[in-house]
Design a protein around this motif. Sequence first.
Motif, mmCIF file in Angstrom:
data_model
loop_
_atom_site.group_PDB
_atom_site.id
_atom_site.type_symbol
_atom_site.label_atom_id
_atom_site.label_comp_id
_atom_site.label_asym_id
_atom_site.label_seq_id
_atom_site.Cartn_x
_atom_site.Cartn_y
_atom_site.Cartn_z
ATOM 1 N N CYS A 13 23.012 -4.783 29.169
ATOM 2 C CA CYS A 13 22.494 -4.499 30.561
ATOM 3 C C CYS A 13 23.617 -5.001 31.446
ATOM 4 O O CYS A 13 23.846 -6.235 31.239
ATOM 5 N N CYS A 16 21.227 -8.474 33.806
ATOM 6 C CA CYS A 16 20.767 -9.342 33.014
ATOM 7 C C CYS A 16 21.584 -9.792 31.934
ATOM 8 O O CYS A 16 21.160 -10.593 31.117
ATOM 9 N N PHE A 20 20.129 -4.270 24.483
ATOM 10 C CA PHE A 20 18.826 -3.398 24.100
ATOM 11 C C PHE A 20 19.110 -2.210 23.420
ATOM 12 O O PHE A 20 20.582 -1.966 23.426
ATOM 13 N N CYS A 40 19.429 -2.165 32.495
ATOM 14 C CA CYS A 40 18.070 -1.751 31.769
ATOM 15 C C CYS A 40 16.951 -1.443 32.771
ATOM 16 O O CYS A 40 17.047 -1.708 33.822
ATOM 17 N N CYS A 43 15.697 -4.360 34.994
ATOM 18 C CA CYS A 43 16.426 -4.709 36.069
ATOM 19 C C CYS A 43 16.427 -3.783 37.016
ATOM 20 O O CYS A 43 16.604 -3.999 38.439
HETATM 21 ZN ZN LIG Z 1 18.626 -5.978 32.659
#
Ligand SMILES: [Zn+2]
Length: 206
Positions: A13, A16, A20, A40, A43
């Motif tokens: 991401c 952050c 993922f 993501c 976020c």
């Molecule tokens: Zn994120």
Amino acid sequence: MRLISVNKNYKKCSRCKKKFPATKEFFYKGGCKFGLRAECKACGDIYYKQYRKDNRDKNIKRHKEWHTKNAVHVKKYNKQYHEINREKRNENSRQRHIKKSEQEKQYRRNNRDKLLANALRYKIRKLNQMPPEADMELIQFYYTVATTLADYQVDHIKPLYKGGLHHQDNLQLLNSSLNQQKRSKWPLTPEEEIKYKGYKLGSKII
Ligand SMILES: [Zn+2]
């Protein structure tokens, strides 16, 4: 022997910096790698929430402008839509109406004692707030007329709960739905006085 490959693609991401699986479960569809967005979902949600908040006034203005510009089209479209979906809309409102009246019936069944007690309290209040000079015949006449007319109720102009009297001068015949809106409103604004003006009954002509 060939192994069945599982999706081992991970995506970092951009906000952050957490990793993922590169799937739509974790990222919104977008123009970055794997056809997903750079940040993501979590976020993105935070970011867009803030963005919408910051741009609220701007968006409302734009929305209004669009509607004024396209008023004719919107009107035409709405009319068409209503025509096409008339049956569906009617059916929906019928169903809503049935559901509501069922709920009301159920409520009355479940709260029978409470409602009876309320009705009795109201009756006592009427008697207590009836001055000796009240014309009982005329008062009764209001209730007789109200039961004869569909959609009309006897309304205490100044509500009993606000110290209004059970006296012919304080009574009027008011449309039921208006009466339910009016409830124990008091004092009334000049607009409300006009809105909630009902019919007065005079003394019987001999
Ligand atoms: Zn994120």
